[in-house]
Scaffold this motif. Structure first.
Motif, PDB file in Angstrom:
ATOM      1  N   ALA A  82       1.340   4.489  -2.689  1.00 38.78           N
ATOM      2  CA  ALA A  82       0.845   5.793  -2.228  1.00 38.78           C
ATOM      3  C   ALA A  82       2.013   6.581  -1.644  1.00 38.78           C
ATOM      4  O   ALA A  82       3.090   6.050  -1.400  1.00 38.78           O
ATOM      5  CB  ALA A  82      -0.242   5.591  -1.167  1.00 38.78           C
ATOM      6  N   ASP A 127      -0.789  14.455   6.531  1.00 40.48           N
ATOM      7  CA  ASP A 127      -0.763  13.641   5.315  1.00 40.48           C
ATOM      8  C   ASP A 127      -1.815  12.538   5.318  1.00 40.48           C
ATOM      9  O   ASP A 127      -2.133  11.968   4.267  1.00 40.48           O
ATOM     10  CB  ASP A 127       0.624  13.009   5.123  1.00 40.48           C
ATOM     11  CG  ASP A 127       1.698  14.041   4.797  1.00 40.48           C
ATOM     12  OD1 ASP A 127       1.338  15.167   4.394  1.00 40.48           O
ATOM     13  OD2 ASP A 127       2.893  13.713   4.938  1.00 40.48           O
ATOM     14  N   PRO A 168       3.051   8.764   4.400  1.00 39.55           N
ATOM     15  CA  PRO A 168       2.806   9.910   5.271  1.00 39.55           C
ATOM     16  C   PRO A 168       4.066  10.309   6.041  1.00 39.55           C
ATOM     17  O   PRO A 168       4.758   9.445   6.591  1.00 39.55           O
ATOM     18  CB  PRO A 168       1.722   9.421   6.227  1.00 39.55           C
ATOM     19  CG  PRO A 168       1.092   8.258   5.533  1.00 39.55           C
ATOM     20  CD  PRO A 168       2.180   7.620   4.737  1.00 39.55           C
ATOM     21  N   TYR A 209       0.837  -1.209   0.000  1.00 35.81           N
ATOM     22  CA  TYR A 209       0.000   0.000   0.000  1.00 35.81           C
ATOM     23  C   TYR A 209       0.865   1.250   0.000  1.00 35.81           C
ATOM     24  O   TYR A 209       0.620   2.204  -0.759  1.00 35.81           O
ATOM     25  CB  TYR A 209      -0.926   0.003   1.222  1.00 35.81           C
ATOM     26  CG  TYR A 209      -1.686   1.308   1.371  1.00 35.81           C
ATOM     27  CD1 TYR A 209      -2.848   1.545   0.647  1.00 35.81           C
ATOM     28  CD2 TYR A 209      -1.227   2.315   2.232  1.00 35.81           C
ATOM     29  CE1 TYR A 209      -3.533   2.750   0.762  1.00 35.81           C
ATOM     30  CE2 TYR A 209      -1.904   3.508   2.359  1.00 35.81           C
ATOM     31  CZ  TYR A 209      -3.053   3.724   1.618  1.00 35.81           C
ATOM     32  OH  TYR A 209      -3.731   4.930   1.739  1.00 35.81           O
ATOM     33  N   LEU A 210       1.888   1.274   0.842  1.00 41.87           N
ATOM     34  CA  LEU A 210       2.745   2.456   0.940  1.00 41.87           C
ATOM     35  C   LEU A 210       3.595   2.637  -0.315  1.00 41.87           C
ATOM     36  O   LEU A 210       3.942   3.770  -0.670  1.00 41.87           O
ATOM     37  CB  LEU A 210       3.638   2.350   2.180  1.00 41.87           C
ATOM     38  CG  LEU A 210       2.876   2.353   3.519  1.00 41.87           C
ATOM     39  CD1 LEU A 210       3.837   2.129   4.671  1.00 41.87           C
ATOM     40  CD2 LEU A 210       2.116   3.657   3.707  1.00 41.87           C
ATOM     41  N   ASP A 245      -4.777  12.361   2.809  1.00 37.83           N
ATOM     42  CA  ASP A 245      -4.647  11.842   1.447  1.00 37.83           C
ATOM     43  C   ASP A 245      -4.712  10.323   1.393  1.00 37.83           C
ATOM     44  O   ASP A 245      -4.452   9.733   0.335  1.00 37.83           O
ATOM     45  CB  ASP A 245      -3.313  12.310   0.838  1.00 37.83           C
ATOM     46  CG  ASP A 245      -3.210  13.826   0.773  1.00 37.83           C
ATOM     47  OD1 ASP A 245      -4.248  14.473   0.528  1.00 37.83           O
ATOM     48  OD2 ASP A 245      -2.098  14.345   0.992  1.00 37.83           O
ATOM     49  N   HIS A 246      -5.057   9.684   2.511  1.00 36.30           N
ATOM     50  CA  HIS A 246      -4.999   8.219   2.570  1.00 36.30           C
ATOM     51  C   HIS A 246      -6.348   7.613   2.945  1.00 36.30           C
ATOM     52  O   HIS A 246      -7.198   8.270   3.567  1.00 36.30           O
ATOM     53  CB  HIS A 246      -3.930   7.773   3.571  1.00 36.30           C
ATOM     54  CG  HIS A 246      -2.535   7.973   3.069  1.00 36.30           C
ATOM     55  ND1 HIS A 246      -1.849   6.997   2.393  1.00 36.30           N
ATOM     56  CD2 HIS A 246      -1.717   9.065   3.123  1.00 36.30           C
ATOM     57  CE1 HIS A 246      -0.653   7.467   2.058  1.00 36.30           C
ATOM     58  NE2 HIS A 246      -0.553   8.713   2.492  1.00 36.30           N
ATOM     59  N   ASN A 247      -6.484   6.340   2.566  1.00 35.23           N
ATOM     60  CA  ASN A 247      -7.666   5.582   2.949  1.00 35.23           C
ATOM     61  C   ASN A 247      -7.439   5.032   4.356  1.00 35.23           C
ATOM     62  O   ASN A 247      -6.679   4.076   4.551  1.00 35.23           O
ATOM     63  CB  ASN A 247      -7.903   4.429   1.966  1.00 35.23           C
ATOM     64  CG  ASN A 247      -9.252   3.764   2.187  1.00 35.23           C
ATOM     65  OD1 ASN A 247     -10.244   4.436   2.402  1.00 35.23           O
ATOM     66  ND2 ASN A 247      -9.285   2.442   2.121  1.00 35.23           N
ATOM     67  N   CYS A 248      -8.080   5.662   5.334  1.00 37.68           N
ATOM     68  CA  CYS A 248      -7.944   5.220   6.728  1.00 37.68           C
ATOM     69  C   CYS A 248      -9.042   4.200   7.019  1.00 37.68           C
ATOM     70  O   CYS A 248     -10.224   4.432   6.731  1.00 37.68           O
ATOM     71  CB  CYS A 248      -8.041   6.416   7.673  1.00 37.68           C
ATOM     72  SG  CYS A 248      -6.677   7.590   7.475  1.00 37.68           S
ATOM     73  N   GLY A 251      -5.266   0.085   3.025  1.00 36.48           N
ATOM     74  CA  GLY A 251      -5.176   1.367   3.700  1.00 36.48           C
ATOM     75  C   GLY A 251      -4.403   1.292   5.003  1.00 36.48           C
ATOM     76  O   GLY A 251      -3.671   0.330   5.259  1.00 36.48           O
TER      77      GLY A 251
END
Length: 297
Positions: free
Chosen positions: A175, A183, A178, A171-172, A186-189, A236
Motif C-alpha cells: 500500500a 492519508d 501514509p 502491508y506497507l 486510503d487505508h484499512n484502519c 492494516g
C-alpha cells in the motif's frame, strides 16, 4: 455467618443480574447460590426476586432490601478493613478490572507476589476492553488507559503511556505509505470497538495541535490483542499502546506509521470508588501497583 453469606449472595445476584453470575463471582455453584436466596426468602416469608427463564428482577420489597443489604455489606467490609489495618495483616477479596492487554501484561503479574506477602488477600481479576461500570459491578480498583469520565470516582495517575500507529512491513509494501494524517483515509484502519461504542476516531498530534481523524476499516473487534495480531498478519494499521507492541517493533515485525504525527500520550491510572479507597488492602495494592508500574514507562 450463614445469614451474612446469604446477604452477600443476594447482593451480587442483584448486581450481576443472574443467580449463576452472582454465585460464580463468589465461587459458589448455581445450586448453592439459589439455596442462599431461598433461605432469605423463607426467613422473611417474602419473595425478593422474580425469576423467569430469560430474566431476573427484584420485587419491590427486594429492591428496598437490596439497598439496605448493600450498606450492611459495605459497613462490614469497612469494619474488617479497619481491623486488618491495626493488625497489619490485610484480609479479604480485592476485585480488579483492567483492559485485556494491560491486564495480561502488567496487572496479572503483580498479583502472585502481592499474595505471597499478604496470604490473607484474595483477588478477582476481570479483564475486558469494554467499558465497565465499577460501581454497579462492585469493583474495588480499575486500571485503564485514557481520561476518567466519571467524577464520582477517585482517580490516581500512574504514568504517561505513549501510543503508536503500527503496521506490518508487508502491508506497507503493498500500500502507499501514509505521509500525512489525511492519508489514513486510503487505508484499512483496525478498530477497537464494542456494542454501542461512539463514532470512531483517532487523535493525532500535529504542529497545529491535536487533530481528530475519522478513520474506517473493514475489521473491528473489542479485543486489543486481536488488533495487534491483525496488524502482524498485514491486514492494516493499528493504534496501540507502545508497551504492547515494543517487542514487535524492535524485531521489525511491525513498523511505526506516521512517526511525526503520533497519538497523544495516554494516561495509565487506576480508579477507585471513594468509599473503597479507605479499605487498607485496596490502598495497599494500589500503592504497590504504582511502585511497580511507574519504572516501566
Amino acid at each position: 455467618m450463614s445469614y451474612l453469606e446469604s446477604l452477600r449472595v443476594f447482593v451480587r445476584v442483584v448486581e450481576l443480574g443472574s443467580i449463576t453470575a452472582g454465585g460464580r463471582d463468589l465461587r459458589l455453584s448455581p445450586a448453592v447460590a439459589s439455596n442462599r436466596i431461598k433461605d432469605l426468602e423463607n426467613r422473611f416469608g417474602l419473595r425478593l426476586l422474580n425469576r423467569t427463564t430469560r430474566k431476573l428482577t427484584t420485587t419491590e420489597i427486594g429492591r428496598a432490601f437490596y439497598d439496605h443489604a448493600r450498606r450492611v455489606i459495605d459497613t462490614l467490609d469497612e469494619a474488617e478493613g479497619l481491623i486488618s489495618s491495626f493488625s497489619g495483616k490485610p484480609q479479604g477479596v480485592i476485585r480488579l478490572t483492567a483492559p485485556l492487554g494491560l491486564g495480561r501484561r502488567l496487572i496479572a503479574p503483580l498479583i502472585p507476589p502481592f499474595c505471597a506477602e499478604n496470604p490473607g488477600v484474595e483477588f478477582r481479576l476481570r479483564l475486558s476492553d469494554r467499558n465497565v461500570n465499577i460501581v454497579e459491578d462492585a469493583i474495588d480498583l480499575a486500571f485503564f488507559l485514557g481520561e476518567p469520565a466519571d467524577s464520582t470516582l477517585k482517580w490516581r495517575k500512574i504514568a504517561d503511556c505513549p501510543r503508536v500507529l503500527v503496521a506490518a512491513p508487508a502491508y506497507l509494501a503493498a500500500a502507499r505509505v501514509p505521509q500525512v494524517p489525511d492519508d489514513l483515509a486510503d487505508h484499512n484502519c483496525l478498530l477497537l470497538r464494542y456494542p454501542r461504542s461512539p463514532e470512531y476516531f483517532w487523535t493525532l498530534t500535529t504542529p497545529e495541535g491535536p487533530r481528530k481523524m475519522m478513520v474506517s476499516g473493514r475489521f473491528d473487534t473489542d479485543d486489543g490483542d486481536v488488533l495487534t495480531a491483525w496488524a502482524l498478519e498485514g491486514h492494516g494499521i493499528a493504534n496501540r499502546p507502545h508497551y504492547e507492541v515494543a517487542d514487535d517493533l524492535a524485531a521489525g515485525r511491525l513498523v511505526t506509521v506516521l512517526p511525526d504525527f503520533p497519538p497523544p500520550l495516554a494516561q495509565l491510572g487506576c480508579l477507585t470508588p471513594h468509599r473503597r479507597l479507605q479499605d487498607p488492602k485496596v490502598r495497599m495494592f494500589a500503592d504497590y501497583a504504582v511502585r511497580e508500574l511507574r519504572p516501566l514507562f
